[in-house]
Design an enzyme around this catalytic site. Structure first.
Site, PDB file in Angstrom:
ATOM      1  N   TYR A   1     -92.759 -22.307 -20.015  1.00 45.75           N
ATOM      2  CA  TYR A   1     -91.882 -21.247 -19.526  1.00 45.75           C
ATOM      3  C   TYR A   1     -91.121 -20.557 -20.656  1.00 45.75           C
ATOM      4  O   TYR A   1     -90.721 -19.406 -20.514  1.00 45.75           O
ATOM      5  CB  TYR A   1     -90.865 -21.821 -18.534  1.00 45.75           C
ATOM      6  CG  TYR A   1     -91.371 -21.948 -17.125  1.00 45.75           C
ATOM      7  CD1 TYR A   1     -92.426 -22.794 -16.821  1.00 45.75           C
ATOM      8  CD2 TYR A   1     -90.794 -21.220 -16.096  1.00 45.75           C
ATOM      9  CE1 TYR A   1     -92.884 -22.923 -15.528  1.00 45.75           C
ATOM     10  CE2 TYR A   1     -91.247 -21.332 -14.796  1.00 45.75           C
ATOM     11  CZ  TYR A   1     -92.294 -22.192 -14.517  1.00 45.75           C
ATOM     12  OH  TYR A   1     -92.745 -22.306 -13.233  1.00 45.75           O
TER      13      TYR A   1
ATOM     14  N   LYS B   1    -100.017 -35.279 -18.900  1.00 44.11           N
ATOM     15  CA  LYS B   1    -101.456 -35.092 -19.060  1.00 44.11           C
ATOM     16  C   LYS B   1    -101.807 -35.617 -20.450  1.00 44.11           C
ATOM     17  O   LYS B   1    -102.322 -34.883 -21.320  1.00 44.11           O
ATOM     18  CB  LYS B   1    -101.793 -33.592 -18.876  1.00 44.11           C
ATOM     19  CG  LYS B   1    -103.279 -33.272 -18.823  1.00 44.11           C
ATOM     20  CD  LYS B   1    -103.969 -33.752 -17.556  1.00 44.11           C
ATOM     21  CE  LYS B   1    -105.464 -33.487 -17.627  1.00 44.11           C
ATOM     22  NZ  LYS B   1    -106.215 -34.141 -16.539  1.00 44.11           N
TER      23      LYS B   1
ATOM     24  N   ASP C   1    -102.903 -34.649 -12.531  1.00 40.56           N
ATOM     25  CA  ASP C   1    -103.921 -34.377 -11.491  1.00 40.56           C
ATOM     26  C   ASP C   1    -103.953 -35.512 -10.476  1.00 40.56           C
ATOM     27  O   ASP C   1    -104.039 -35.296  -9.267  1.00 40.56           O
ATOM     28  CB  ASP C   1    -105.300 -34.111 -12.119  1.00 40.56           C
ATOM     29  CG  ASP C   1    -105.698 -35.106 -13.199  1.00 40.56           C
ATOM     30  OD1 ASP C   1    -104.851 -35.934 -13.597  1.00 40.56           O
ATOM     31  OD2 ASP C   1    -106.864 -35.057 -13.646  1.00 40.56           O
TER      32      ASP C   1
ATOM     33  N   ASP D   1     -92.912 -27.593 -11.472  1.00 43.53           N
ATOM     34  CA  ASP D   1     -92.931 -26.419 -10.593  1.00 43.53           C
ATOM     35  C   ASP D   1     -93.998 -26.604  -9.514  1.00 43.53           C
ATOM     36  O   ASP D   1     -93.746 -26.408  -8.324  1.00 43.53           O
ATOM     37  CB  ASP D   1     -93.229 -25.162 -11.419  1.00 43.53           C
ATOM     38  CG  ASP D   1     -93.292 -23.916 -10.558  1.00 43.53           C
ATOM     39  OD1 ASP D   1     -92.406 -23.752  -9.700  1.00 43.53           O
ATOM     40  OD2 ASP D   1     -94.230 -23.115 -10.742  1.00 43.53           O
TER      41      ASP D   1
ATOM     42  N   ASP E   1     -93.528 -27.869  -5.224  1.00 39.62           N
ATOM     43  CA  ASP E   1     -93.984 -27.102  -4.060  1.00 39.62           C
ATOM     44  C   ASP E   1     -94.860 -27.979  -3.170  1.00 39.62           C
ATOM     45  O   ASP E   1     -94.764 -27.948  -1.940  1.00 39.62           O
ATOM     46  CB  ASP E   1     -94.808 -25.865  -4.485  1.00 39.62           C
ATOM     47  CG  ASP E   1     -93.949 -24.606  -4.574  1.00 39.62           C
ATOM     48  OD1 ASP E   1     -92.735 -24.730  -4.808  1.00 39.62           O
ATOM     49  OD2 ASP E   1     -94.497 -23.500  -4.401  1.00 39.62           O
TER      50      ASP E   1
HETATM   51  C1  IPM Z   1     -89.051 -22.220  -8.829  1.00 41.43           C
HETATM   52  C2  IPM Z   1     -89.691 -20.854  -8.879  1.00 41.43           C
HETATM   53  C3  IPM Z   1     -89.449 -20.236 -10.250  1.00 41.43           C
HETATM   54  C4  IPM Z   1     -90.064 -21.164 -11.269  1.00 41.43           C
HETATM   55  C5  IPM Z   1     -89.948 -18.790 -10.393  1.00 41.43           C
HETATM   56  C6  IPM Z   1     -89.301 -17.881  -9.374  1.00 41.43           C
HETATM   57  C7  IPM Z   1     -89.765 -18.264 -11.778  1.00 41.43           C
HETATM   58  O1  IPM Z   1     -91.045 -20.954  -8.575  1.00 41.43           O
HETATM   59  O2  IPM Z   1     -87.813 -22.294  -8.972  1.00 41.43           O
HETATM   60  O3  IPM Z   1     -89.776 -23.193  -8.645  1.00 41.43           O
HETATM   61  O4  IPM Z   1     -91.281 -21.085 -11.516  1.00 41.43           O
HETATM   62  O5  IPM Z   1     -89.333 -21.982 -11.828  1.00 41.43           O
HETATM   63 MG    MG Z   2     -91.684 -22.892  -8.025  1.00 41.72          MG
END
Ligand code: IPM
Ligand code: MG
Length: 366
Positions: free
Chosen positions: A146, A195, A227, A251, A255
């Site tokens: 990032y 990894k 993975d 990240d 999710d």
């Molecule tokens: C998160 C989001 C952010 C990230 C984006 C919006 C830049 O996906 O907070 O997980 O990737 O960190």
């Molecule tokens: Mg995210």
């Protein structure tokens, strides 16, 4: 106690969900005799519209001057929003990254647990009649891909894009410490995800995490390749207590972890530095497709506000009260659109609720 915080409602559903989080915060703080003052500020797309940049120096300074920041969400629909015609460093997401970096928020805590009331929404098949997991991902937030050097240019007549992944030992050590401290307060089990079979950064990650682990002999530390971790999260999420991992892996895995709780609308987060300062935001995005319709699920933001009370202000009883009120609201059958079971028979017993009704229902159960 008087709480003095900055607030970034942001874009899309951000303002709606933050309004509900404030409603719940105001109610719980009044109940325990505390007061709170919010200073609202712009960040993300709304800041681009007002000032031409996603994060102004003034907003960053304002956030720095407070004890905590409560945030909604930022960004828009990249297919239609003019914000995405700007160069990448001026888009809404760049504001969020600059804010995290500028505030030194290197440890991002993303808890994922299955409310038993939502067991039906968990997309995973039940194990012994039902799922029951409770884990927290500690994601490194200010390093890695990032924040590495990136560019796109023609090299020998071929368009080439480069993103750089680098970590130094100090960046790894400090987030590992945070993860071990959290593991000590929970189930004393830490899975470090990397990894290391491919990446140098991961090999250093593993070495440093194990060095830090020597200071925490009570914590059972294991390594897992990313993975495999993606697979284990859907196969057997019960095996995890605390997961620590680098920015990009975190990240993606967070999710995934949020979705197995039934909806990404449930996942709160806290981004912390070495002091008690923190930025609290839901893990989900700004959902521009449902913005302004009053149907967003405010629970992730409400739970982020609870994390703020716990981590920045040490108000554990008040934070428990919010979390219990969310549980009661779900137990009483309140469901925002994302939580409504698809099966009409199961949905029949539920109370469909919009964003504000969810906020009212939670506040009434404190
Ligand atoms: C998160 C989001 C952010 C990230 C984006 C919006 C830049 O996906 O907070 O997980 O990737 O960190
Ligand atoms: Mg995210």
């Amino acid at each position: 106690m008087h709480l003095d915080i900055a607030c970034i409602p942001g874009d899309g559903i951000g303002p709606e969900i933050v309004e509900q989080a404030k409603k719940v915060l105001n109610a719980v703080l009044a109940k325990y005799g505390h007061t709170i003052e919010y200073t609202d500020t712009l960040m993300g797309g709304c800041s681009i519209d007002a000032y031409g940049v996603p994060l102004t120096e003034e907003t960053l300074e304002l956030c720095r001057s407070k004890n905590a920041v409560l945030m909604g969400s930022i960004g828009g629909d990249a297919k239609v929003s003019p914000w995405y015609k700007l160069e990448p460093s001026r888009r809404p997401e760049a504001g969020l990254l600059a804010l995290r970096k500028g505030l030194g928020l290197y440890a991002n805590l993303r808890p994922a647990y299955l409310f038993k009331e939502l067991a039906d929404s968990c997309p995973l098949a039940g194990k012994d009649g039902g799922r029951n997991f409770d884990l927290v991902i500690v994601r490194e937030l200010t390093g890695g891909l990032y924040f590495g050097e990136r560019y796109t240019k023609e090299i020998d007549g071929v368009m080439t894009a480069v993103d750089t992944l680098s970590y130094n030992e100090n960046e790894i050590r400090r987030v590992a410490k945070t993860a071990f401290e959290i593991a000590m307060k929970r189930g004393k089990k830490l899975t470090s995800v990397d990894k290391a079979n491919v990446l140098d950064t991961s090999r250093l990650w593993r070495k440093i995490v194990h060095e830090v682990g020597e200071e925490y002999p009570e914590v059972e530390l294991s390594d897992m390749l990313v993975d495999n971790c993606a697979m284990q999260l859907v196969k057997d999420p019960e095996q995890f207590d605390v997961i620590v991992t680098e920015n990009m892996f975190g990240d993606i895995l967070s999710d995934e972890a949020s979705m197995i709780t039934g909806s990404i609308g449930m996942l709160s987060s806290a981004s912390l530095n070495e002091s008690s300062f923190g930025l609290y935001e839901p893990s989900h995005g700004s959902a521009p497709d449902i913005a302004g319709k009053g149907i967003a699920n405010p629970i992730a933001t409400v739970l982020s506000a609870a994390m703020m009370l716990r981590y920045s202000f040490g108000l554990n009883e008040e934070a428990d009260d919010i979390e219990n009120a969310v549980k009661k609201t779900l137990a009483d059958g309140y469901r925002s659109a994302d939580l409504m079971p698809a099966d009409p028979e199961k949905a029949a017993g539920m109370i469909g609720a919009g964003c504000a009704e969810m906020g009212d229902a939670i506040a009434a159960r404190l």
